[in-house]
Design a protein around this motif. Structure first.
Motif: not given
Length: 485
Positions: A50-52, A65-77, A342-349
């Protein structure tokens, strides 16, 4: 010091400018943080990759969440998820009286019609295009040398339109072309003031056919949150911030079962098809695109799931949504569980696409130039350069141009990369010596589903380069190339 609850929200807060869906702690919207964490962990472990991911409940983002290196600000096909946006354009044009779903297709393309149209072609309506029931037995080709509309209309129509389901991207192109004929604007430009701007979807892009028409069935690129907004608009029956952007009647028709497409109760591709939307199990519906681009709407649970990915098994992703996320959606708010949240947020980050794992320092081959015989990939020469620490840069001569792939030894190195089927574009790379004689580079083209893995095996004065893509519409392994010093 901020309260812990605010800290948790900050960990999953959007980083993209202009994102305006409100955020909430999961439990406040009746969502179990441990169950969402189970989905994220299973996706991270079992699906490559998954990418996001974004989960919206009662109109609020509760996990993202975004799997690095994918980011919230980038568009995706989006690939075929674009079809659902084209459907929306047809619905809006119909509401404005510019066309009707009952209009004959030939009405829009008099100059592209065959000299003697068959009775079935004459009977084909826009509604038949919308529900992928054109009556054609095979999808018409889209060649760069021929007008796509003319090719479509030249295709035989052996079945009565409306009676035979055939997933048909060229049919969606014809819808986009009809919108352009009726409105004088491309589907992209037509949707900008009517859909994209009201939803706060900035800078959408859409590929064009050689005839200058939005490709319709694919080619749209937007951000993950934009996918979620689109799903939320449909969940709200076309209403946004108190304004009816899309007629409620269109939303109902487009997402209803307009045609049968199978009977397998375990397949989300056999639950019926609407107007460029798929029906799903569990009373849901979705737009989706190749390699795992999803906008899943769950009306019964008042939820939306947006996903981008680069996967081969699309059903596996949906199975994970039903098995892990669906049970997480409860009917009432849950007691606050800041530890679980908090555990979820940490995993997503901390999410990241799998990187090559280093096994050692590798042989002393940096600075040596390897030359290749003529090949389809037009790779003429390759050199490895060492950077800071253990970072390695691949310097390739491809089609007469120098291409540099800087591979981070930890994390990802962002830049612009071109290779093979992918022109120069934003990308991020990581690399490591995965064996004593093998350097492996992984390149994520971060606005697409595509990931390239390059395995470079060094033996004496030779290097063997083995390129492989994660997904593709054809073979994913390219022929190995052997270069010599």
């Amino acid at each position: 010091m901020r309260p812990l609850s605010l800290t948790l929200l900050a960990l999953v807060a959007p980083t993209a400018a202009g994102a305006d869906l409100p955020r909430s702690a999961p439990e406040a919207q009746g969502v179990s943080s441990p169950a969402v964490l189970a989905f994220v962990e299973a996706a991270d472990k079992d699906i490559d990759a998954l990418h996001s991911f974004m989960l919206v409940r009662h109109g609020r983002v509760v996990a993202e969440g975004w799997w690095a290196p994918y980011t919230a600000g980038a568009p995706h096909m989006l690939f075929s998820l674009s079809k659902s946006f084209t459907s929306t354009a047809v619905g809006l044009a119909a509401a404005e009286g510019k066309l009707s779903v009952d209009d004959p297709v030939l009405q829009f393309f008099p100059n592209d019609a065959p000299a003697d149209p068959s009775a079935h072609l004459k009977a084909m309506r826009l509604s038949d295009l919308l529900r992928m029931s054109t009556g054609q037995q095979a999808e018409p080709a889209r060649k760069p040398t021929e007008p796509w509309a003319k090719t479509f209309l030249a295709q035989q129509v052996p079945f009565k339109p409306g009676t035979h389901f055939l997933y048909n991207t060229s049919a969606t192109y014809m819808l986009s072309a009809a919108v352009q004929k009726a409105t004088g604007q491309t589907t992209l430009d037509y949707l900008k003031p009517r859909l994209f701007e009201p939803l706060g979807i900035a800078n959408p892009t859409w590929e064009l056919s050689p005839q200058g028409i939005s490709t319709g069935g694919y080619g749209l690129s937007v951000r993950t949150e934009d996918i979620a907004k689109f799903g939320q608009l449909y969940l709200q029956k076309g209403k946004w911030n108190g304004k009816q952007l899309v007629p409620e009647a269109w939303v109902s028709a487009a997402t209803a079962r307009q045609t049968s497409n199978g009977s397998n109760p375990k397949s989300d591709w056999d639950q019926g098809y609407g107007y460029q939307f798929w029906r799903c199990r569990h009373g849901a519906y979705r737009g989706d695109g190749a390699f795992g681009q999803y906008c899943i709407v769950l009306p019964e649970q008042d939820a939306v799931v947006a996903i981008t990915a680069g996967v081969r098994d699309m059903q596996a992703v949906l199975n994970l949504v039903w098995d892990k996320l669906l049970p997480a959606l409860k009917d009432a708010p849950l007691a606050a569980d800041e530890g679980a949240a908090q555990k979820l947020a940490g995993a997503l980050k901390a999410l990241s696409v799998r990187r090559p794992e280093g096994k050692g320092p590798g042989p002393k081959v940096t600075g040596k130039k390897y030359m290749f015989p003529a090949n389809d990939g037009k790779l003429a020469a390759l050199t490895l350069e060492r950077g800071a620490g253990d970072e390695v840069t691949l310097v390739a001569q491809v089609a007469g141009a120098e291409r540099r792939i800087e591979c981070a030894s930890t994390g990802w190195k962002s830049g612009r990369v071109a290779w093979g089927r992918q022109p120069e574009q934003p990308a991020a790379a990581a690399g490591a010596w995965t064996a004593d004689d093998t350097f492996t580079a992984k390149v994520c083209f971060t606005e697409t589903p595509f990931v390239l893995t390059l395995r470079l095996k060094f033996t004496g004065a030779e290097v063997r380069v083995e390129p492989e893509w994660n997904v593709g519409f054809g073979p994913t392994k390219e022929p190995a190339l052997v270069g010599k010093q």
